[in-house]
Design a protein around this motif. Structure first.
Motif, mmCIF file in Angstrom:
data_model
loop_
_atom_site.group_PDB
_atom_site.id
_atom_site.type_symbol
_atom_site.label_atom_id
_atom_site.label_comp_id
_atom_site.label_asym_id
_atom_site.label_seq_id
_atom_site.Cartn_x
_atom_site.Cartn_y
_atom_site.Cartn_z
ATOM 1 N N GLY A 1 -15.649 -2.506 15.789
ATOM 2 C CA GLY A 1 -14.532 -3.450 15.324
ATOM 3 C C GLY A 1 -13.364 -2.239 13.843
ATOM 4 N N ARG A 2 -13.485 -0.684 13.666
ATOM 5 C CA ARG A 2 -13.310 -0.024 12.393
ATOM 6 C C ARG A 2 -13.117 0.589 13.170
ATOM 7 N NH1 ARG A 2 -15.442 -0.072 6.864
ATOM 8 N NH2 ARG A 2 -13.215 1.042 6.157
ATOM 9 N N VAL A 3 -11.563 1.533 12.994
ATOM 10 C CA VAL A 3 -11.127 2.391 13.386
ATOM 11 C C VAL A 3 -12.121 3.260 12.343
ATOM 12 C CG1 VAL A 3 -9.043 4.166 13.385
ATOM 13 C CG2 VAL A 3 -8.760 1.851 14.148
ATOM 14 N N ALA A 4 -12.002 3.396 10.937
ATOM 15 C CA ALA A 4 -12.855 5.032 10.775
ATOM 16 C C ALA A 4 -14.337 4.739 10.698
ATOM 17 C CB ALA A 4 -12.789 4.126 8.961
ATOM 18 N N ASP A 5 -14.869 3.819 11.390
ATOM 19 C CA ASP A 5 -16.365 4.275 11.365
ATOM 20 C C ASP A 5 -16.172 4.257 12.389
ATOM 21 O OD1 ASP A 5 -17.459 3.081 9.390
ATOM 22 O OD2 ASP A 5 -17.130 0.738 9.760
ATOM 23 N N ALA A 6 -15.230 3.663 13.687
ATOM 24 C CA ALA A 6 -15.772 4.949 15.004
ATOM 25 C C ALA A 6 -15.541 6.088 14.944
ATOM 26 C CB ALA A 6 -14.551 4.248 15.978
ATOM 27 N N GLU A 7 -14.343 6.659 14.171
ATOM 28 C CA GLU A 7 -13.979 7.893 13.688
ATOM 29 C C GLU A 7 -14.977 8.740 13.174
ATOM 30 O OE1 GLU A 7 -10.145 7.789 11.560
ATOM 31 O OE2 GLU A 7 -9.036 7.791 13.635
ATOM 32 N N ASP A 8 -15.380 7.888 12.479
ATOM 33 C CA ASP A 8 -17.012 9.061 11.735
ATOM 34 C C ASP A 8 -18.161 8.973 12.776
ATOM 35 O OD1 ASP A 8 -16.267 9.359 9.774
ATOM 36 O OD2 ASP A 8 -16.796 7.104 8.739
ATOM 37 N N VAL A 9 -17.912 8.063 13.428
ATOM 38 C CA VAL A 9 -19.139 7.966 15.385
ATOM 39 C C VAL A 9 -18.877 9.524 15.655
ATOM 40 C CG1 VAL A 9 -20.335 6.241 17.053
ATOM 41 C CG2 VAL A 9 -20.520 5.579 15.378
ATOM 42 N N VAL A 10 -17.310 8.799 16.346
ATOM 43 C CA VAL A 10 -16.945 9.965 17.212
ATOM 44 C C VAL A 10 -17.483 12.032 16.728
ATOM 45 C CG1 VAL A 10 -14.979 11.456 18.487
ATOM 46 C CG2 VAL A 10 -15.746 8.669 18.340
ATOM 47 N N GLN A 11 -17.175 11.963 15.097
ATOM 48 C CA GLN A 11 -17.385 13.299 14.536
ATOM 49 C C GLN A 11 -18.886 12.997 14.686
ATOM 50 O OE1 GLN A 11 -15.593 15.017 13.844
ATOM 51 N NE2 GLN A 11 -16.775 17.088 12.404
ATOM 52 N N ASP A 12 -19.603 12.137 14.069
ATOM 53 C CA ASP A 12 -21.262 12.678 14.871
ATOM 54 C C ASP A 12 -21.613 12.932 15.819
ATOM 55 O OD1 ASP A 12 -21.498 12.398 12.013
ATOM 56 O OD2 ASP A 12 -21.770 10.214 11.692
ATOM 57 N N ALA A 13 -20.859 12.338 16.420
ATOM 58 C CA ALA A 13 -20.878 12.831 18.640
ATOM 59 C C ALA A 13 -20.607 14.537 18.828
ATOM 60 C CB ALA A 13 -20.325 12.079 19.000
ATOM 61 N N TRP A 14 -19.683 15.217 17.993
ATOM 62 C CA TRP A 14 -19.543 16.323 18.496
ATOM 63 C C TRP A 14 -20.504 17.193 17.484
ATOM 64 C CZ3 TRP A 14 -18.013 20.271 20.443
ATOM 65 C CH2 TRP A 14 -17.657 21.358 19.385
ATOM 66 N N LEU A 15 -20.907 16.711 15.665
ATOM 67 C CA LEU A 15 -21.533 17.596 15.753
ATOM 68 C C LEU A 15 -23.244 17.465 16.418
ATOM 69 C CD1 LEU A 15 -21.671 16.045 12.136
ATOM 70 C CD2 LEU A 15 -20.209 19.069 13.066
ATOM 71 N N ARG A 16 -23.632 16.434 17.162
ATOM 72 C CA ARG A 16 -25.017 16.722 17.871
ATOM 73 C C ARG A 16 -24.270 17.791 19.473
ATOM 74 N NH1 ARG A 16 -28.404 11.596 17.520
ATOM 75 N NH2 ARG A 16 -28.133 11.437 14.784
ATOM 76 N N TRP A 17 -22.945 17.166 19.714
ATOM 77 C CA TRP A 17 -23.001 18.087 20.948
ATOM 78 C C TRP A 17 -23.300 19.627 20.746
ATOM 79 C CZ3 TRP A 17 -22.472 18.404 25.643
ATOM 80 C CH2 TRP A 17 -21.405 19.175 26.721
ATOM 81 N N SER A 18 -22.473 20.174 19.255
ATOM 82 C CA SER A 18 -21.802 21.560 19.179
ATOM 83 C C SER A 18 -22.834 21.885 19.049
ATOM 84 C CB SER A 18 -21.122 21.245 18.066
ATOM 85 O OG SER A 18 -21.857 20.472 17.173
ATOM 86 N N ALA A 19 -24.389 21.156 19.030
ATOM 87 C CA ALA A 19 -25.633 21.489 18.429
ATOM 88 C C ALA A 19 -26.754 21.311 19.951
ATOM 89 C CB ALA A 19 -26.212 20.689 17.702
ATOM 90 N N ALA A 20 -26.192 21.064 20.242
ATOM 91 C CA ALA A 20 -26.819 20.405 21.930
ATOM 92 C C ALA A 20 -27.199 22.120 22.521
ATOM 93 C CB ALA A 20 -26.785 19.593 22.779
ATOM 94 N N ASP A 21 -28.453 22.384 23.403
ATOM 95 C CA ASP A 21 -28.383 23.266 24.573
ATOM 96 C C ASP A 21 -27.583 22.557 25.239
ATOM 97 O OD1 ASP A 21 -29.027 24.721 26.202
ATOM 98 O OD2 ASP A 21 -31.361 24.685 25.668
ATOM 99 N N ARG A 22 -26.188 22.585 25.602
ATOM 100 C CA ARG A 22 -25.601 22.491 26.816
ATOM 101 C C ARG A 22 -26.191 22.999 27.692
ATOM 102 N NH1 ARG A 22 -22.968 22.966 22.329
ATOM 103 N NH2 ARG A 22 -21.751 25.132 22.810
ATOM 104 N N ALA A 23 -27.098 23.849 27.252
ATOM 105 C CA ALA A 23 -27.456 24.552 29.749
ATOM 106 C C ALA A 23 -28.180 23.807 29.737
ATOM 107 C CB ALA A 23 -27.859 25.966 28.843
ATOM 108 N N GLU A 24 -28.762 22.648 29.700
ATOM 109 C CA GLU A 24 -29.370 21.736 29.331
ATOM 110 C C GLU A 24 -28.751 20.358 29.959
ATOM 111 O OE1 GLU A 24 -32.867 22.440 30.316
ATOM 112 O OE2 GLU A 24 -32.436 24.572 30.282
ATOM 113 N N VAL A 25 -27.289 20.397 29.913
ATOM 114 C CA VAL A 25 -26.591 18.762 29.880
ATOM 115 C C VAL A 25 -26.299 18.797 31.327
ATOM 116 C CG1 VAL A 25 -25.008 17.368 28.892
ATOM 117 C CG2 VAL A 25 -26.520 18.609 27.525
ATOM 118 N N ARG A 26 -26.494 18.657 32.288
ATOM 119 C CA ARG A 26 -26.030 18.219 33.559
ATOM 120 C C ARG A 26 -24.895 17.215 33.996
ATOM 121 N NH1 ARG A 26 -31.413 17.500 37.343
ATOM 122 N NH2 ARG A 26 -32.417 19.980 36.613
ATOM 123 N N ALA A 27 -24.577 16.619 33.235
ATOM 124 C CA ALA A 27 -23.684 15.648 32.878
ATOM 125 C C ALA A 27 -22.602 15.010 31.547
ATOM 126 C CB ALA A 27 -23.960 13.788 33.850
#
Length: 293
Positions: free
Chosen positions: A26-52
């Protein structure tokens, strides 16, 4: 997968992730923070193991949003006056061609529905958002939340019943809402109480969100008479260097009121049977910063 490719994949899914996070929080700023945190997880992940990638990113975003939701709920318990979601600028017209799909997306992000979602448990809210707004199969939601498909179906059923019992039952025609909003704005600006009373349903209500940081009713106003007189009083006090522009927020037509180059408020109407059923006014400056940019 190269860094550039990883970025491209993430950016491709960013609107979906922001949509999930905002409906959860319900808050744009919180949602953007969550998406930024998701990016950090994604950028650090072993994406070769991510099928989807899409499923992975939605799962990470939903879980991060659930963690943040607990903190937000405790924060909102101390909120001054009625609470409304932060206005979320939407424009489904260019990206969603199917009229029925657009209606579903707009409804799922409407102010009225998001207020109802606040009363769900975090897990119920996650299930409702993924199922009702984005059409995820129960099995996929179970994988996101580490729950069985049967458990997800139970959560979805409870959430759907809760929302249906409490959500306003307005069938809003976009053209009608715009036309009534323009007439409503003109009547309020002119201080025309009679015209306002003709537009308001007898049992209309006004919800004002200021967070204690601007002038607004500290309780929901009930009845056309109370709302009309309140708005006339606001019009008489005036807003310095007043201007306004029309915007689409939370899937519907709305008005952004400006004082100079600063956002003063956003108001939106719920309309049914040719009358205004609800008036939502957001004046908390913390929720308006992005709109006047």
């Amino acid at each position: 997968m190269t860094t550039d490719t990883a970025t491209d994949v993430f950016e491709q899914h960013r609107p979906l992730l922001l949509g999930v996070a905002y409906r959860m929080l319900g808050r744009v700023a919180d949602a953007e923070d969550v998406v930024q945190d998701a990016w950090l997880r994604w950028s650090a992940a072993d994406r070769a193991e991510v099928r989807a990638p899409r499923a992975y990113l939605v799962r990470v975003t939903t879980r991060l949003a659930l963690d943040r939701l607990a903190r937000i709920k405790s924060r909102n318990e101390a909120y001054v006056g009625p609470w409304l979601p932060e206005p979320y600028v939407t424009d489904f017209g260019d990206t969603v061609q199917d009229t029925a799909e657009r209606a579903v997306l707009a409804d799922s992000v409407s102010l009225a529905v998001l207020v109802v979602l606040e009363s769900l448990s975090p897990l119920e809210r996650a299930v409702f958002v993924l199922r009702e707004a984005f059409g995820y199969p129960y099995a996929e939601i179970g994988a996101v939340l580490d729950r069985t498909e049967a458990a997800v179906r139970q959560l979805a059923g409870r959430a759907r019943r809760h929302v249906e019992e409490r959500r306003p039952r307005y069938e809003v025609d976009p053209a009608q809402r715009r036309e009534l909003t323009e007439r409503f704005l003109a009547a309020a600006a002119d201080g025309d109480l009679e015209a306002l009373m003709e537009l308001l349903a007898p049992d209309a209500r006004l919800v004002g969100d200021s967070g204690g940081k601007a002038k607004a009713p500290l309780r929901t106003l009930e009845s056309a008479d109370h709302i009309g007189r309140f708005l006339i009083g606001v019009a008489r006090r005036g807003v310095p260097d007043l201007s306004y522009r029309f915007v689409e927020v939370n899937g519907g037509f709305a008005v952004l009121v400006l004082s100079g180059d600063k956002a003063d408020s956003v108001f939106q109407l719920d309309v049914a049977e040719g009358r205004v059923q609800a008036v939502y006014i957001i004046r908390n400056p913390d929720k308006l910063r992005a709109l006047a940019a």
